[in-house]
Design a protein around this motif. Sequence first.
Motif, PDB file in Angstrom:
ATOM      1  N   ASN B  52      35.430  49.507  27.033  1.00  0.00           N
ATOM      2  CA  ASN B  52      34.044  49.052  27.193  1.00  0.00           C
ATOM      3  C   ASN B  52      33.435  48.403  25.961  1.00  0.00           C
ATOM      4  OD1 ASN B  52      33.410  49.515  29.921  1.00  0.00           O
ATOM      5  ND2 ASN B  52      33.329  51.711  29.519  1.00  0.00           N
ATOM      6  N   ARG B  69      32.086  45.090  31.988  1.00  0.00           N
ATOM      7  CA  ARG B  69      32.898  45.747  33.000  1.00  0.00           C
ATOM      8  C   ARG B  69      31.929  46.639  33.768  1.00  0.00           C
ATOM      9  NH1 ARG B  69      37.943  46.611  34.805  1.00  0.00           N
ATOM     10  NH2 ARG B  69      38.805  48.713  34.930  1.00  0.00           N
ATOM     11  N   PRO B  70      31.295  46.098  34.797  1.00  0.00           N
ATOM     12  CA  PRO B  70      30.189  46.792  35.463  1.00  0.00           C
ATOM     13  C   PRO B  70      30.612  48.017  36.263  1.00  0.00           C
ATOM     14  CG  PRO B  70      30.716  44.760  36.606  1.00  0.00           C
ATOM     15  CD  PRO B  70      31.544  44.766  35.368  1.00  0.00           C
ATOM     16  N   ASP B  71      31.898  48.046  36.653  1.00  0.00           N
ATOM     17  CA  ASP B  71      32.398  49.212  37.398  1.00  0.00           C
ATOM     18  C   ASP B  71      33.850  49.403  37.013  1.00  0.00           C
ATOM     19  OD1 ASP B  71      32.156  46.978  40.150  1.00  0.00           O
ATOM     20  OD2 ASP B  71      33.902  47.349  38.917  1.00  0.00           O
ATOM     21  N   GLY B  72      34.561  50.214  37.760  1.00  0.00           N
ATOM     22  CA  GLY B  72      35.937  50.531  37.375  1.00  0.00           C
ATOM     23  C   GLY B  72      36.940  49.448  37.680  1.00  0.00           C
ATOM     24  N   SER B  73      36.496  48.353  38.340  1.00  0.00           N
ATOM     25  CA  SER B  73      37.491  47.364  38.720  1.00  0.00           C
ATOM     26  C   SER B  73      37.171  45.948  38.250  1.00  0.00           C
ATOM     27  CB  SER B  73      37.695  47.364  40.236  1.00  0.00           C
ATOM     28  OG  SER B  73      36.481  47.089  40.896  1.00  0.00           O
TER      29      SER B  73
END
Lengths: 112, 115
Positions: B52, B69-73
Amino acid sequence: QKEVEQNSGPLSVPEGAIASLNCTYSDRGSQSFFWYRQYSGKSPELIMFIYSNGDKEDGRFTAQLNKASQYVSLLIRDSQPSDSATYLCAGHGSSNTGKLIFGQGTTLQVKP
Amino acid sequence: EPEVTQTPSHQVTQMGQEVILRCVPISNHLYFYWYRQILGQKVEFLVSFYNNEISEKSEIFDDQFSVERPDGSNFTLKIRSTKLEDSAMYFCASSEQLPGNQPQHFGDGTRLSIL
């Protein structure tokens, strides 16, 4: 300025011949090198990588690294027309952040 | 075989507008990168990202650029106020580990055209 240099070509070889692609680099701290193939308008596609002095073979491809001479090469045996593309040499610099420094690429033409 | 996927494949934007390029790296990869390639020129490094945080950015990656990286993917590249010279192919790449011995795998790219 840390550089990776390649002859832009085109390199023309007949079908079935050995194509030899060369690359030099300026950063002595570079640890590993990558060969990518790029067809026109497409993304780089990994062919091989090498991080030890000497030769590394994978099928029709052989990568060679000489750290003393700061020289990397890629040999393609039994060249096929489908091998016609631009071959990009990239060095992983010494910054340890994953940054790849690319050469300008060598265009290979394999003539039937 | 797992792939890096990028959307859209082609983005046309007016100069001065914001643009967001999206990437889904390979799922078990931890290191993410953006590169760009102006037509007929070298592939150029923009930024590397791990845990991050930006690990390294190039001189090209000025205040107009940001990554998230707004989410895990997803892994995104935003250009706040586009210029004509931002027209290029933008490639996302990922690697499982730092590519001392691990290669970077590239997505198909987004062609960005600034009018």
